[in-house]
Design a protein around this motif. Structure first.
Motif, PDB file in Angstrom:
ATOM      1  N   ARG A 165       0.824  -1.214   0.000  1.00 32.12           N
ATOM      2  CA  ARG A 165       0.000   0.000   0.000  1.00 32.12           C
ATOM      3  C   ARG A 165       0.857   1.263   0.000  1.00 32.12           C
ATOM      4  NH1 ARG A 165      -2.776  -2.420   4.467  1.00 32.12           N
ATOM      5  NH2 ARG A 165      -4.536  -3.674   3.759  1.00 32.12           N
ATOM      6  N   VAL A 168       1.810   2.529  -3.722  1.00 27.31           N
ATOM      7  CA  VAL A 168       0.790   2.787  -4.739  1.00 27.31           C
ATOM      8  C   VAL A 168      -0.274   3.717  -4.168  1.00 27.31           C
ATOM      9  CG1 VAL A 168      -0.893   1.674  -6.285  1.00 27.31           C
ATOM     10  CG2 VAL A 168       1.188   0.463  -5.663  1.00 27.31           C
ATOM     11  N   ILE A 170      -3.429   3.843  -3.343  1.00 23.89           N
ATOM     12  CA  ILE A 170      -4.544   2.934  -3.096  1.00 23.89           C
ATOM     13  C   ILE A 170      -5.881   3.675  -3.124  1.00 23.89           C
ATOM     14  CG2 ILE A 170      -5.645   1.494  -1.323  1.00 23.89           C
ATOM     15  CD1 ILE A 170      -3.406   0.025  -2.677  1.00 23.89           C
ATOM     16  N   LEU A 197      -6.243  -8.826  -3.510  1.00 31.10           N
ATOM     17  CA  LEU A 197      -6.624  -7.477  -3.945  1.00 31.10           C
ATOM     18  C   LEU A 197      -7.672  -6.876  -3.013  1.00 31.10           C
ATOM     19  CD1 LEU A 197      -6.727  -7.836  -7.844  1.00 31.10           C
ATOM     20  CD2 LEU A 197      -5.104  -6.502  -6.488  1.00 31.10           C
ATOM     21  N   LEU A 201      -6.981  -3.308  -1.272  1.00 25.49           N
ATOM     22  CA  LEU A 201      -7.812  -2.169  -1.658  1.00 25.49           C
ATOM     23  C   LEU A 201      -8.938  -1.907  -0.665  1.00 25.49           C
ATOM     24  CD1 LEU A 201      -7.921  -3.069  -5.448  1.00 25.49           C
ATOM     25  CD2 LEU A 201      -6.787  -1.062  -4.451  1.00 25.49           C
ATOM     26  N   LEU A 358      -1.306  -3.839  -8.894  1.00 28.48           N
ATOM     27  CA  LEU A 358      -1.621  -2.504  -8.384  1.00 28.48           C
ATOM     28  C   LEU A 358      -1.045  -1.414  -9.280  1.00 28.48           C
ATOM     29  CD1 LEU A 358      -1.056  -3.005  -4.541  1.00 28.48           C
ATOM     30  CD2 LEU A 358      -3.249  -2.818  -5.741  1.00 28.48           C
ATOM     31  N   GLU A 362      -3.161   1.346 -11.295  1.00 27.73           N
ATOM     32  CA  GLU A 362      -2.837   2.768 -11.103  1.00 27.73           C
ATOM     33  C   GLU A 362      -2.608   3.443 -12.457  1.00 27.73           C
ATOM     34  OE1 GLU A 362      -0.171   4.877  -7.758  1.00 27.73           O
ATOM     35  OE2 GLU A 362       1.023   3.857  -9.297  1.00 27.73           O
TER      36      GLU A 362
END
Length: 476
Positions: A165, A168, A170, A197, A201, A358, A362
């Motif tokens: 996390r 990225v 999130i 995931l 997330l 991820l 993104e």
């Protein structure tokens, strides 16, 4: 009739064997302390080892036996309380300053296999020097310690998810999902990616093949088109019901260190397509630095994309361990292989499919584009289009394999499929560049009578011609 098990031999990432024939409690209980003792020789200041497992048949039983055996040999053990991705155990080894990790998994192999991956305390697969040292001691009897070690259960997901996390955005991805702008379908192939995931997330992600099935639906947990008919169907259904949303299918192998994808229209996208997208995203939107590391079987598009973004390129033999070795000495923006493994120096020297997923999500959300559109835009920028394919051929026996290998060494090929050979690169097999800007890679398995053939060309018709020629050459 006597039965002879295959010898314990480490491949590109660990040892794998058929359950009950090669992979037995007796052999693994002897191998595990040897692995731990060799790891400790290079790090005498630690006594801690991580033990983890995936969702294969009896993987948790073997893991418990390994943990208890290591405890008898005086090692302190952190044993996973449940299945998790192999990269999670690699991360834990680094985060806990452990000797390393022993992971019970056979990755993408068929259901009858189980295996043991050996990870170093740096967070990646150990090198050949370590596995050769382990193999050299298989005939020795490791000495049990006078002092018994400790055994502690731990949650492998918590620290790992926190780490991913942090790399990225999130919240951006999550808000796109909750608003309906992004639709994700994850094919976890009955493996260790299940729930991954959703945990990362903090929202519900649609998963298929999410139950534990040690037979993997009769196939293999490998992210290849022939094993994911359910994912193709689901993505095409989503395209009809949500035509205005960004859509993607993500597929993970059995222990979640390899990835592939399906675009919004239901077309398969291997890492040959994902790696250029990842390079662009990390170099431009995330402004990260480092070189690109590709294997000899990687697409010719990758060097062109590296040049486009003024990023250094380094090429290795096939096998993620070579990319990981480079990561230990250089800052690597993206290191990837055509078979699905991708990793980053911003994380650990290990391929990690959930982190790759991820980053791809993104890139889609920040650009507002489907992965195929992102890929096509890059092809247009460097004026490059190609077809790519790989086939494996099972040979009659090891003698046949050795004869073909000797033939290539003593009588170099000068013409392939009616085209002149321009050059040959022999860092891993034989990669022939041809006069029509295509190439053919002929590569032999180190342990099986198996021939692996790879080709890239301006179009798929030429690719198939090159592969057909190579197949005929091998059988002739």
């Amino acid at each position: 009739m006597s039965f002879q098990a295959n010898p314990i031999k480490f491949g590109t990432d660990g040892w794998r064997g058929v359950i009950a024939a090669d992979f037995t409690f007796e052999r693994v209980s002897k191998l595990a302390p040897l692995c731990a003792q060799v790891l400790q020789e290079s790090n005498p200041h630690s006594n801690l080892i991580i033990v983890g497992f995936d969702r294969r048949f009896m993987a948790e039983d073997f893991a418990l036996m390994v943990a208890q055996t290591l405890q008898e040999y005086g090692f302190d053990v952190l044993l996973s309380e449940g299945y998790a991705p192999t990269p999670a155990f690699s991360w834990t080894a680094k985060a806990e300053n452990a000797l390393g990790a022993l992971v019970l998994t056979a990755s993408h192999n068929p259901a009858k296999y189980l295996g043991l991956k050996v990870k170093g305390g740096f967070g990646g697969s150990v090198g050949e020097d370590v596995t050769e040292k382990i193999e050299s001691r298989l005939d020795t009897i490791p000495k049990i310690s006078d002092q018994k070690g400790t055994l502690t259960l731990f949650d492998p997901w918590a620290s790992y998810c926190q780490q991913l996390r942090s790399l990225v955005n999130i919240d951006l991805i999550k808000s796109s999902i909750e608003s309906g702008k992004l639709k994700i379908i994850a094919d976890v192939m009955h493996g260790a990616a299940s729930t991954g995931l959703s945990r990362l997330l903090d929202c519900d992600i649609q998963e298929i093949n999410a139950d534990r099935d040690p037979l993997f639906g009769g196939g293999a947990p490998e992210p290849l088109p022939r094993y994911i008919p359910d994912l193709f169907r689901k993505v095409k259904e989503t395209a009809k019901t949500h035509p205005d949303s960004l859509r993607i299918g993500l597929v993970f192998d059995g222990d979640c260190d390899r990835i592939a994808s399906v675009d919004g229209q239901g077309n398969f996208c291997s890492t040959q397509i994902l790696i250029p997208i990842l390079i662009e995203h990390l170099a431009t939107r995330r402004k990260l630095k480092g070189e690109i590391v590709k294997t000899v079987s990687g697409s010719d598009l990758i060097p062109k994309i590296a040049k486009l973004f003024d990023v250094p390129l380094f090429e290795t033999p096939i096998g993620y361990k070579y990319i990981a070795e480079r990561m230990l000495t250089s800052q690597v923006l993206v290191g990837g292989e055509e078979s699905g493994g991708v990793g980053y120096s911003s994380h650990i020297p290990e391929r990690d499919a959930l982190l790759s997923a991820l980053y791809v999500l993104e890139a889609m959300v920040e650009s507002g584009k489907d992965i195929s559109e992102l890929y096509t835009n890059l092809q247009q920028q460097v004026n490059f289009d190609s077809g790519y394919d790989r086939i494996d051929i099972t040979l009659a026996n090891l003698d046949h394999k050795n004869q073909l290998q000797k033939k290539l060494e003593t009588t170099p090929l000068t013409e392939i499929a009616g085209k002149k050979v321009v050059s040959c690169l022999a860092i891993d097999g034989y990669k022939y560049r041809l006069e029509d800007d295509s190439w053919l890679l002929i590569r032999f398995s180190g342990t099986e009578p198996l021939l692996r053939l790879y080709s890239e060309a301006p179009n798929l018709k030429i690719v198939q011609e090159n592969l057909a020629w190579a197949k005929q050459w091998a059988n002739g």
